[in-house]
Design an enzyme around this catalytic site. Structure first.
Site, PDB file in Angstrom:
ATOM      1  N   GLU A 175     -80.565 -12.847 -48.164  1.00 10.62           N
ATOM      2  CA  GLU A 175     -80.461 -13.902 -49.167  1.00 10.62           C
ATOM      3  C   GLU A 175     -79.082 -13.742 -49.791  1.00 10.62           C
ATOM      4  O   GLU A 175     -78.852 -12.832 -50.588  1.00 10.62           O
ATOM      5  CB  GLU A 175     -81.530 -13.766 -50.252  1.00 10.62           C
ATOM      6  CG  GLU A 175     -81.498 -14.956 -51.203  1.00 10.62           C
ATOM      7  CD  GLU A 175     -81.692 -14.634 -52.680  1.00 10.62           C
ATOM      8  OE1 GLU A 175     -81.907 -15.579 -53.455  1.00 10.62           O
ATOM      9  OE2 GLU A 175     -81.608 -13.464 -53.079  1.00 10.62           O
ATOM     10  N   ASP A 196     -83.145  -9.293 -50.870  1.00  8.70           N
ATOM     11  CA  ASP A 196     -82.870 -10.021 -52.106  1.00  8.70           C
ATOM     12  C   ASP A 196     -81.414  -9.844 -52.540  1.00  8.70           C
ATOM     13  O   ASP A 196     -80.890  -8.722 -52.523  1.00  8.70           O
ATOM     14  CB  ASP A 196     -83.808  -9.459 -53.189  1.00  8.70           C
ATOM     15  CG  ASP A 196     -83.855 -10.304 -54.433  1.00  8.70           C
ATOM     16  OD1 ASP A 196     -84.266 -11.469 -54.340  1.00  8.70           O
ATOM     17  OD2 ASP A 196     -83.468  -9.801 -55.505  1.00  8.70           O
TER      18      ASP A 196
HETATM   19  C1  GLC Z   1     -83.368 -13.577 -55.793  1.00 15.47           C
HETATM   20  C2  GLC Z   1     -84.803 -14.014 -55.864  1.00 15.47           C
HETATM   21  C3  GLC Z   1     -85.057 -14.536 -57.241  1.00 15.47           C
HETATM   22  C4  GLC Z   1     -84.826 -13.412 -58.224  1.00 15.47           C
HETATM   23  C5  GLC Z   1     -83.424 -12.831 -58.081  1.00 15.47           C
HETATM   24  C6  GLC Z   1     -83.301 -11.502 -58.780  1.00 15.47           C
HETATM   25  O1  GLC Z   1     -82.498 -14.631 -55.931  1.00 15.47           O
HETATM   26  O2  GLC Z   1     -85.066 -14.956 -54.869  1.00 15.47           O
HETATM   27  O3  GLC Z   1     -86.346 -15.051 -57.377  1.00 15.47           O
HETATM   28  O4  GLC Z   1     -84.985 -13.889 -59.528  1.00 15.47           O
HETATM   29  O5  GLC Z   1     -83.112 -12.578 -56.739  1.00 15.47           O
HETATM   30  O6  GLC Z   1     -84.002 -10.508 -58.112  1.00 15.47           O
END
Ligand code: GLC
Length: 573
Positions: free
Chosen positions: A286, A215
């Protein structure tokens, strides 16, 4: 015109896998409380095996106060009772592996929940304590420290700093939270933080997980000076960054993050000492970054394995844009020896069946509300099917989001009072209201005639389902020729049979002797020693004649007298 060469049939699984994202709150509810759970997921694994996916990625299932739907973790080594227990997680893993499905879980390293023991200890221990060092506590600016340490804004709206009340009741230090105030950012300069996450990785690797989706992988390290940043901090891909002139702020993509992932890679590799390509455990980043090149720095050979290709997701439905992004993605990944990934939907964006029904080139909204212009549902679904058929014919690994195989649109008319996304809750009373991401998180329909469309045994679902979900329920599409579900099944089967994930890509300039027009994308995906597959997507309003001797293996929509109409993709043998 050959931007990408084929790979070996024996390439490691993650270089070509189709990975299906399960959003646990919304996939399947076994206990009838209106929220999905791990036993629900386990019960539907045979469905996923039959669909033909190689792996699943499960969004967070950890103990959490659910301030950000579980992306606020209070205990990384246990399951939230809402979702089940550790024993349920073990059963899920075992069953998935029996069915030949690998399992990635979601790891949230940028922040913990404020209810995590470390943060509670930090609050109790007070300023200057070792406990506070694990987070980013600072004195405030101005008189009595009443102003936050810098001007950073939270991604979810409002300030990125909150002030604590110290034990004696006085207003105290401030802590940084790039997201909600219930998501304090960890201090990744701290050796205990590094160690703790190695230990968390091992905890789950020992239980048998095949990898982690990481994440906000680009945010862990901040510029140590924590300088002011006047621009809005956004999680922006190229299109978004350009639209709001965002640069990379001092909270994103700092050089130090790469050392962290090199350490993680060593931990993962130690679980596959013989380097057996079928046994690799993987990391997927991500990281919303403005360029492909920056993103690919996360997947250099000694770092992660994959990074989400949000540039593809954000590309406008125009032939030149699509072609450019496909070429740029393959080129940037090839430069570092990583596989390309492809994705069109996830739990943070408007589902592509809705997004592609908005005017082409419009700014990508993070949610659609009942007062907003509504997407054209018919066009959106037609384009979504064509887009997915294009995506799944491309070499590399592809991510699907639960429910997209049913052609689900977003719920675009949710009443505001059911919204739960902190991005909405933090901005609803301001001039910059964010609709938020609830619309893409609505529980999946399995049976048209059952309560909650078969999501669970009860009527109630944590977010209401729109009526159209009845017509799109799985049992209405199962075995129905031409349904979106059967299209996905066919695509995944042919993709596997033709080894498309490891194929080479060559653009075609002509089809059956006729020059390919500007509005048409046409390429060949060829494996090292197999029959090539030709893929054609027509984005123009003139139907395109297909070569007479071509065998149509699959079409995303109906052909018109054998010709390929607008917004349709075919796979030809
Ligand atoms: C990432 C997740 C999202 C979340 C954010 C904070 O972008 O995909 O859903 O709100 O991180 O953890």
């Amino acid at each position: 015109m050959t931007p990408h060469a084929p790979e070996s049939h024996d390439a490691p699984w993650w270089r070509h896998a189709v990975i299906y994202q399960v959003y646990p709150r919304s996939f399947a509810d076994a206990d009838g409380d209106g929220v999905g759970d791990l036993p629900g997921i386990t019960s539907r694994l045979p469905y996923l095996a039959d669909l033909g996916v190689d792996a699943i990625w499960i969004s967070p299932f950890y103990v959490s106060p659910m301030a950000d739907a579980g992306y606020d973790v209070a205990d990384y080594r246990d399951i939230d009772p809402l979702f089940g227990s550790l024993a349920d997680a073990d059963t899920l893993l075992e069953r998935a592996h029996e069915l030949g499905i690998r399992v990635l879980i979601d790891l949230v390293p940028n922040h913990t929940s404020d209810e995590h023991v470390w943060f509670q200890a930090a609050l109790d221990a007070g300023p200057g304590s070792a406990e506070r060092e694990r987070y980013l506590f600072r004195e405030g600016r101005g008189e009595d420290g009443a102003e936050p340490p810098n001007n950073w804004k939270s991604i979810f709206g409002g300030r990125a700093w909150s002030r604590v009340t110290e034990a004696d009741g006085s207003p105290g230090q401030w802590y940084l939270h790039l997201f909600d105030d219930k998501q304090p950012d960890l201090n990744w300069e701290h050796p205990e933080v590094i160690e703790e996450f190695h230990s968390i990785l091992r905890f789950w690797l020992d239980r048998g997980v095949d990898g982690f989706r990481v994440d906000v992988a680009h945010s862990l390290v901040k510029d140590p000076e924590l300088p002011d940043w006047d621009e809005r901090a956004v999680m922006a891909g190229a299109a978004e960054a350009e639209a709001i002139h965002a640069n990379l702020g001092p909270m994103w993509d700092q050089e130090g993050v790469h050392e962290i992932y090199r350490g993680w890679r060593k931990v993962l590799d130690s679980y596959n000492p013989d380097g057996d390509p079928t046994q690799d455990r993987i990391l997927c980043a991500e990281a919303w970054l403005p360029t492909q090149r920056r993103t690919m720095r996360y997947v250099r050979p000694d770092e992660m394995h994959q990074a989400f290709n949000f540039h593809f997701l954000e590309t406008a439905w125009r032939p030149t844009d699509l072609r450019e992004i496909i070429d740029a993605s393959l080129e940037a990944a090839d430069e570092v020896g990583a596989p390309t990934t492809w994705v069109l939907s996830n739990h943070d964006v408007v589902r592509h069946a809705s997004r592609l029904g908005l005017p082409i080139g419009a700014r990508r909204p993070n949610g659609i509300g009942r007062e907003d212009d509504q997407p054209n549902a018919v066009l959106g679904l037609q384009r979504a099917r064509a887009a997915t058929a294009l995506m799944l014919a491309l070499p590399g690994s592809a991510y699907l989001y639960n429910g997209e195989e049913l052609g689900l649109p977003d719920h675009t008319a949710l009443p505001d009072d059911v919204r739960q996304d902190p991005a909405y809750l933090r901005t609803k009373d301001t001039d910059e209201v964010e609709t938020g991401r609830d619309g893409c998180r609505v529980p999946v329909p399995w049976e048209a005639a059952a309560p909650s469309y078969g999501f669970g045994p009860g009527e109630h679902t944590w977010l209401p389902q729109p009526e159209i979900y009845g017509a799109l329920a799985l049992d209405r599409q199962d075995g129905v020729s031409g349904s979106t579900l059967e299209l996905y099944r066919a695509m995944l089967r042919l993709r596997r049979e033709h080894d498309l994930g490891v194929g080479g890509l060559t653009w075609l300039t002509e089809l059956g002797g006729v020059e390919v027009g500007e509005q048409v994308l046409a390429f060949v995906n060829a494996r090292q020693d197999g029959t090539p597959l030709t893929v054609v997507t027509n984005l123009g309003d003139e139907p395109v004649a297909l070569p007479e001797d071509a065998e149509i293996l699959l079409a995303s929509g109906r052909l018109e007298d054998g010709r390929l109409p607008q917004d349709t993709t075919v796979w030809l043998g």
